[in-house]
Design a protein around this motif. Structure first.
Motif, PDB file in Angstrom:
ATOM      1  N   VAL A  60      -4.261  -1.558  -4.296  1.00  0.00           N
ATOM      2  CA  VAL A  60      -2.663  -0.718  -4.725  1.00  0.00           C
ATOM      3  C   VAL A  60      -1.354  -2.711  -4.491  1.00  0.00           C
ATOM      4  CG1 VAL A  60      -1.045   1.383  -3.921  1.00  0.00           C
ATOM      5  CG2 VAL A  60      -3.581   1.860  -3.637  1.00  0.00           C
ATOM      6  N   LYS A  61      -0.851  -2.215  -5.721  1.00  0.00           N
ATOM      7  CA  LYS A  61       0.149  -3.394  -5.503  1.00  0.00           C
ATOM      8  C   LYS A  61       0.974  -3.323  -6.049  1.00  0.00           C
ATOM      9  CE  LYS A  61       0.836  -7.816  -8.572  1.00  0.00           C
ATOM     10  NZ  LYS A  61       0.065  -8.643  -7.500  1.00  0.00           N
ATOM     11  N   SER A  62       2.466  -3.543  -4.845  1.00  0.00           N
ATOM     12  CA  SER A  62       3.485  -3.229  -5.690  1.00  0.00           C
ATOM     13  C   SER A  62       4.234  -1.868  -5.492  1.00  0.00           C
ATOM     14  CB  SER A  62       4.746  -4.045  -6.484  1.00  0.00           C
ATOM     15  OG  SER A  62       5.526  -4.536  -7.055  1.00  0.00           O
ATOM     16  N   GLU A  63       3.529  -0.834  -4.426  1.00  0.00           N
ATOM     17  CA  GLU A  63       3.794   0.291  -4.196  1.00  0.00           C
ATOM     18  C   GLU A  63       5.924   0.027  -3.307  1.00  0.00           C
ATOM     19  OE1 GLU A  63       1.647   3.374  -2.482  1.00  0.00           O
ATOM     20  OE2 GLU A  63       2.700   3.301  -0.912  1.00  0.00           O
ATOM     21  N   LYS A  64       6.499   1.111  -4.082  1.00  0.00           N
ATOM     22  CA  LYS A  64       8.208   0.939  -3.436  1.00  0.00           C
ATOM     23  C   LYS A  64       8.175   1.622  -2.607  1.00  0.00           C
ATOM     24  CE  LYS A  64       9.281  -0.797  -8.082  1.00  0.00           C
ATOM     25  NZ  LYS A  64       7.862  -0.700  -8.623  1.00  0.00           N
ATOM     26  N   HIS A  65       8.985   2.037  -1.668  1.00  0.00           N
ATOM     27  CA  HIS A  65       9.235   2.501  -0.526  1.00  0.00           C
ATOM     28  C   HIS A  65      11.229   1.941  -0.420  1.00  0.00           C
ATOM     29  CE1 HIS A  65       5.555   4.695   0.731  1.00  0.00           C
ATOM     30  NE2 HIS A  65       5.958   3.026   0.073  1.00  0.00           N
TER      31      HIS A  65
END
Length: 321
Positions: A60-65
């Motif tokens: 998983v790449k660059s999952e935003k929170h």
């Protein structure tokens, strides 16, 4: 690289859940392997959606929170979108159009891999350099004044899914066991193992023992007369999880086999010659498959297994108004 479908193959499905079923077409040819491959992949997707997990390994790449200021008081708790989480490989913060800033991965404390829960706790690595270039501190103080919320501030790269590994090891001549060590620790010690000879030199049947987070021991019933090469694979997927996948995957081949049990679209066959006659009836009908009873039995078994899996993997969603 080892993955789920190294173990969950057409042969596995036929031997475990379709034993005794006539898996041939009307002309006697065997079903194509594509039907089993499709059934297995559909079953995996079905179980993943039901439990809210990822079974096969996936990056998983660059999952935003989002960043909510009050969360700093609890060491920045996060629940990542995909789980279980094997490891976090990168963490950075982004504020508007400013260039992103990397945060040491050592700050990430993976509290519950199954539920994807982690916290950020500063380590001695770069402890004094956690200021964003615009002067916004990450961990302490009044971070976002006058605002208390920044959308998409944290970006995570990580690997999700259950762990799989494979390799080879040499069983020395005259020895009956050899230790296998993993490149890095696996999350649990209850993994399943598959061991086979790739270059057998007279050694006996293989088994495994002494499983730990860092490796296991391969034992041979008798010592080889020369150095033998043994191939090994491990999977951390629970046996009951694989059972659920097998039960769901078996439904499609059973439906097809049930329709063809006495020939396509035939429920009853009658033959007669002079005064002799013979009739053969099946449970197949316009609304029922020939293997309907077996399908119902699998569905009952699945209903017994799924509550335990949901209790283990399903996240409890709470809301307060």
């Amino acid at each position: 690289m080892a993955d789920l479908y190294d173990e969950l193959t057409a042969t596995w499905l036929k031997e475990k859940y379709l034993l005794g079923v006539d898996l041939t077409l009307d002309d006697g040819t065997a079903y194509p392997d594509s039907i089993y491959d499709h059934a297995l992949r559909s079953a995996v997707a079905h179980i993943e959606h039901d439990l809210g997990i990822s079974i096969n390994t996936m990056p998983v790449k660059s999952e935003k929170h989002d960043a909510v200021d009050v969360n700093r008081l609890a060491w920045w708790p996060f629940r990542l979108d995909f789980r279980p989480v094997q490891k976090v490989t990168k963490l950075e913060i982004r504020y508007g159009s400013f260039a992103p800033v990397d945060i040491p991965v050592s700050w990430v404390q993976l509290v519950s891999p199954i539920h994807g829960q982690l916290h950020l706790i500063p380590s001695e690595e770069q402890l004094g350099s956690y200021m964003f270039r615009a002067g916004i501190p990450l961990i302490s103080g009044d971070i976002f004044q006058p605002a208390s919320y920044v959308p998409g501030y944290f970006h995570f790269d990580y690997t999700t899914g259950f762990e799989f590994a494979e390799g080879t090891v040499t069983l020395p001549s005259g020895a009956t066991e050899v230790a296998v060590s993993f490149a890095s620790d696996v999350s649990v010690a209850s993994y399943s193992t598959t061991v086979t000879y790739t270059d057998q030199q007279g050694g006996g049947a293989l088994s495994t023992t002494a499983k730990t987070h860092s490796g296991f021991t391969i034992k041979a019933a008798s010592a080889p007369n020369a150095n033998a090469t043994v191939s090994w694979k491990i999977s951390t997927v629970d046996e009951d999880l694989k059972a659920a996948i097998g039960m769901v995957a078996a439904l499609l081949p059973l439906d097809v086999a049930g329709d063809l049990i006495a020939g396509a679209g035939i429920a009853t066959i009658s033959t007669s010659m002079d005064s002799l006659s013979q009739s053969l009836g099946t449970t197949s009908s316009a609304t029922n498959s020939g293997y309907g009873a077996r399908v119902l039995q699998l569905e009952r078994q699945l209903k017994a297994v799924m509550p335990a899996l949901r209790a283990k993997y399903k996240q409890i969603q709470l809301a307060a108004i």
